[in-house]
Design an enzyme around this catalytic site. Structure first.
Site, PDB file in Angstrom:
ATOM      1  N   ASP A   1     -38.794  -7.893  18.265  1.00 23.87           N
ATOM      2  CA  ASP A   1     -38.667  -6.682  19.075  1.00 23.87           C
ATOM      3  C   ASP A   1     -39.239  -6.882  20.476  1.00 23.87           C
ATOM      4  O   ASP A   1     -40.451  -6.922  20.653  1.00 23.87           O
ATOM      5  CB  ASP A   1     -39.401  -5.547  18.353  1.00 23.87           C
ATOM      6  CG  ASP A   1     -39.296  -4.212  19.066  1.00 23.87           C
ATOM      7  OD1 ASP A   1     -38.479  -4.094  20.003  1.00 23.87           O
ATOM      8  OD2 ASP A   1     -40.025  -3.284  18.682  1.00 23.87           O
TER       9      ASP A   1
ATOM     10  N   ASP B   1     -34.154  -4.179  24.926  1.00 23.66           N
ATOM     11  CA  ASP B   1     -34.917  -3.966  23.693  1.00 23.66           C
ATOM     12  C   ASP B   1     -34.144  -4.484  22.491  1.00 23.66           C
ATOM     13  O   ASP B   1     -33.212  -3.839  22.012  1.00 23.66           O
ATOM     14  CB  ASP B   1     -35.218  -2.474  23.542  1.00 23.66           C
ATOM     15  CG  ASP B   1     -36.071  -2.156  22.323  1.00 23.66           C
ATOM     16  OD1 ASP B   1     -36.393  -3.083  21.558  1.00 23.66           O
ATOM     17  OD2 ASP B   1     -36.412  -0.979  22.133  1.00 23.66           O
TER      18      ASP B   1
END
Length: 392
Positions: A103, A286
């Site tokens: 992430d 992201d």
């Protein structure tokens, strides 16, 4: 950050890097594999991303062998229709293999542990008592999200093997409790690739920090390729370089604003066909988000152009027939990058489809896996900058 039900996964063959992958440097690969059984939920995906960035706003003002060339290549699992990706990481001595959500929108390394009183039955749990290299830290950590989910536990340090590169004395976060959304997820935890300014416990070095400071990679970058289901799924993270066979043409270099701990870039505009649908806005790259989240006004302009209908929950309903759609094109730096028509549908429920884009109540966008599976990105945290090219 994304969590969902897990099933079987198929290993992805490790690919050979070109000489451009990391000039004069070391690199490691983390491949991605594929899982066809997970079912997407757009509403839940929107709720997760909204909660994730509200939290940051309020709290901030696999390769198992040892790498000999210093290149970390890590395969990742690709869930149903490219909804989620995770990679395998070894922690401890002897090492336990954990499935972690990679992430770039967060910076903590946390996972289920044997200390956890309510972690998911199917999750692999790290046991500090079984690792010869574990050391206590004594500090506590806790993460709470706007949707009510949370996780908490204690800090420690241990050896972490990332794509064959061995990080010594990496700070890890051992979960003692976690919310049901994590218990029922596909992974055992999360590996944050963002900047250390947004770690839950201040002053903690991220795995990327340690790869660089411990000299495990001499080229301080990581390349991200997220495979599309239509092309076999899978994908890989390469720490210390990138794979030029995965993209077309040359990389476009974009400066990054990391003042909030994220990989923030400026989007100069958006268009569909010959129609410009948005001017300049900011976006965060992201890898831990599964839906392209746009500022409210931009999302509504895009939805209008595609004839999509607002569901008033952050999502849009859209035609399931994407053959008549033109790609959504973003101008970033000196180049344009597309989200093609086949990526505009996120979820299908019978004759109805949910769009691969949604909206949030903030003035920046979240460029997620919908964008990233169509565009190769090289992240450089030291400059900071990213380099982007269209996937091959």
């Amino acid at each position: 950050m994304k969590f969902s039900l897990i099933s079987s996964c198929v290993a992805l063959a490790v690919l050979v890097l070109s000489t451009e992958a990391a000039p004069n440097g070391k690199k490691v690969n983390i491949p991605l594999t594929k899982n066809k059984d997970y079912k997407p939920n757009a509403k839940n995906a929107i709720q997760k991303v909204l909660a994730k960035y509200h939290r940051h706003r309020s709290t901030s003002s696999s390769s198992n062998s040892t790498s000999t060339d210093g290149i970390g290549r890590v395969p990742v699992t690709d869930y149903y229709n490219d909804i989620e990706y995770f990679g395998q990481v070894k922690v401890g001595t002897p090492g336990v293999t954990l499935k972690l959500d990679f992430d770039t929108g967060s910076s903590d390394l946390w996972f289920a542990s044997s200390l956890c009183t309510n972690c998911g039955y199917s999750q692999t749990k790290y046991n500090p008592n079984q690792s010869r290299t574990y050391a206590k830290d004594g500090r506590a950590w806790s993460i709470s999200y706007g949707d009510g989910s949370s996780a908490s536990g204690i800090l420690g340090t241990d050896t972490v093997v990332l794509g064959g590169l061995t990080i010594q004395r990496q700070t890890i976060e051992l979960a003692r409790r976690e919310a049901s959304s994590f218990q029922n997820g596909p992974s055992d935890g999360l590996l944050g690739l963002g900047f250390n300014s947004i770690t839950t416990v201040r002053g903690v070095k991220t795995p990327v920090d340690n790869l660089i400071s411990q000299g495990l990679i001499s080229n301080p970058v990581f390349g991200v390729y997220l495979g599309k289901e239509s092309n076999g799924g899978g994908g890989e993270y390469i720490f210390g370089g990138y794979d030029s066979s995965k993209f077309k043409g040359s990389l476009t270099t974009i400066p990054v604003d990391n003042s909030n701990g994220w990989y923030g870039v400026t989007i100069r505009g958006a268009s569909i066909g010959r129609s410009r649908v948005a001017g300049s806005f900011e976006a965060i790259l992201d890898t831990g988000t599964s839906l392209l989240v746009l500022p409210n006004d931009v999302a509504r302009s895009v939805a209008s152009a595609y004839g999509a209908r607002d569901n008033y929950d952050g999502t849009f309903s859209i035609s399931c027939d994407t053959s008549r759609f033109q790609p959504l094109v973003f101008t970033i730096g000196s180049s344009t990058f597309e989200v093609p028509a086949d990526s505009l549908v996120y979820e299908q429920n019978g004759y109805s489809c949910i769009a691969g884009f949604g909206y949030g109540d903030y003035d920046f966008a979240i460029f997620d896996d919908v964008f990233l599976k169509n565009n190769y990105v090289v992240f450089n945290p030291t400059v900071p900058q990213v380099q982007i090219a269209t996937v091959a």
